[in-house]
Design an enzyme around this catalytic site. Structure first.
Site, PDB file in Angstrom:
ATOM      1  N   LYS A 266       0.846  -1.186   0.000  1.00  0.00           N
ATOM      2  CA  LYS A 266       0.000   0.000   0.000  1.00  0.00           C
ATOM      3  C   LYS A 266       0.887   1.244   0.000  1.00  0.00           C
ATOM      4  O   LYS A 266       2.079   1.191   0.311  1.00  0.00           O
ATOM      5  CB  LYS A 266      -0.940   0.022   1.213  1.00  0.00           C
ATOM      6  CG  LYS A 266      -0.236  -0.020   2.587  1.00  0.00           C
ATOM      7  CD  LYS A 266       0.260   1.325   3.077  1.00  0.00           C
ATOM      8  CE  LYS A 266       0.969   1.203   4.426  1.00  0.00           C
ATOM      9  NZ  LYS A 266       1.699   2.449   4.803  1.00  0.00           N
TER      10      LYS A 266
ATOM     11  N   ASP B 105      -1.273  -1.822  11.067  1.00  0.00           N
ATOM     12  CA  ASP B 105      -1.594  -1.685   9.646  1.00  0.00           C
ATOM     13  C   ASP B 105      -2.265  -2.922   9.059  1.00  0.00           C
ATOM     14  O   ASP B 105      -2.751  -2.879   7.926  1.00  0.00           O
ATOM     15  CB  ASP B 105      -0.330  -1.393   8.837  1.00  0.00           C
ATOM     16  CG  ASP B 105       0.228  -0.003   9.102  1.00  0.00           C
ATOM     17  OD1 ASP B 105      -0.425   0.773   9.832  1.00  0.00           O
ATOM     18  OD2 ASP B 105       1.315   0.310   8.586  1.00  0.00           O
TER      19      ASP B 105
END
Length: 281
Positions: free
Chosen positions: A15, A144
């Protein structure tokens, strides 16, 4: 007749952060509250898990050098252990992780590997986990990790483990990831950042052409003076036509978003620099 052992291969993606505001240091646990948008990118590791004939798990890492490869510190193993607390009948496993996402990069590679381990085990052993259960397990592994459960554009806040779905479509744009040969730990990045309230409305971003003047990664203020090559890369990406360029996360990757594919050779980067170019979805 021997029963066929179960095996499966998944491809954990990374990401980028669209903006990253370090809002405050938390008094209760010493972590920081942040605000950011996580956006998935198709640069992927390769994760293979097979049911083992042995009386213990085995763990192998190949591909890019990520430093510490000991199994006890790897998030994939942590994911297995978190699931086994709830599902003790998960058999011993042979795990092979081929790294194509660089470490210390701010790209969430380790978090993605962990969450995809949960997904793969869920699929392989028919655990039938709900999305809510998956999010709960992911949160136990790292801040995360929860993002990679849904794996779509998300506004994240608190430590990064809380999120809201947003509508953001960058499909058709090209992205270039550039990581010089640096290792910036999360601890190092946060040690010099100065928290402050954010003035960015992450849930209602303007047109991408305005991001250069709106979105900022707060870690740039402390990391760019210490590692001038990062600022040089960001400037180079803009000079080669990037609509928006930024540091990603608290690592050493700078990315640029472009309207069309570029010749990365024009960037004139050193040979030990990691470069990836792909199309956003």
């Amino acid at each position: 007749m021997h029963e066929k052992k179960k095996e499966m291969i998944f491809f954990p993606n990374c990401k980028i952060n669209l903006g990253l505001s370090v809002v405050e240091k938390r008094k209760d646990d010493g972590f920081h509250n942040i605000e950011s948008i996580f956006y998935p990118v198709d640069l992927c590791d390769v994760l293979e898990i097979r049911e083992s004939n042995s009386s213990q798990d085995s763990f192998l890492i190949s591909g890019l050098d990520i430093g510490d490869t000991s199994s006890e510190n790897n998030l994939c193993i942590k994911a297995v252990n978190v699931l086994r607390e709830e599902f003790p009948n998960i058999p011993y496993l042979n795990i092979h992780l081929h790294k194509q996402i660089p470490a210390f990069a701010g790209l969430g590679g380790g978090s993605s590997d962990a969450t995809f381990t949960l997904k793969l085990l869920d699929f392989l052993f028919n655990l039938n986990l709900t999305e809510e259960q998956m999010l709960c397990f992911a949160a136990k592994i790292g801040s995360d990790c929860s993002f990679f459960v849904k794996n779509k554009p998300t506004y994240v806040f608190s430590k990064g483990e809380k999120s809201k779905d947003i509508t953001l479509d960058l499909s058709g744009y090209h992205i270039v990831l550039v990581k010089p040969d640096l290792k910036i730990s999360t601890k190092e990045a946060y040690s010099n950042v100065i928290p402050k309230p954010s003035n960015v409305d992450y849930e209602n971003l303007p047109d991408i052409k305005e991001w250069k003047n709106v979105l900022k990664n707060d870690f740039e203020d402390s990391l760019f003076p210490k590692y001038p090559v990062l600022k040089q890369i960001k400037d180079t990406l803009y000079n080669n036509g990037a609509i928006y360029a930024s540091l990603s996360g608290s690592g050493a990757t700078v990315y640029g978003i472009f309207e069309k594919e570029i010749e990365t050779e024009r960037l004139n980067l050193s040979q030990d620099t990691f470069i990836y170019q792909g199309k956003l979805k």
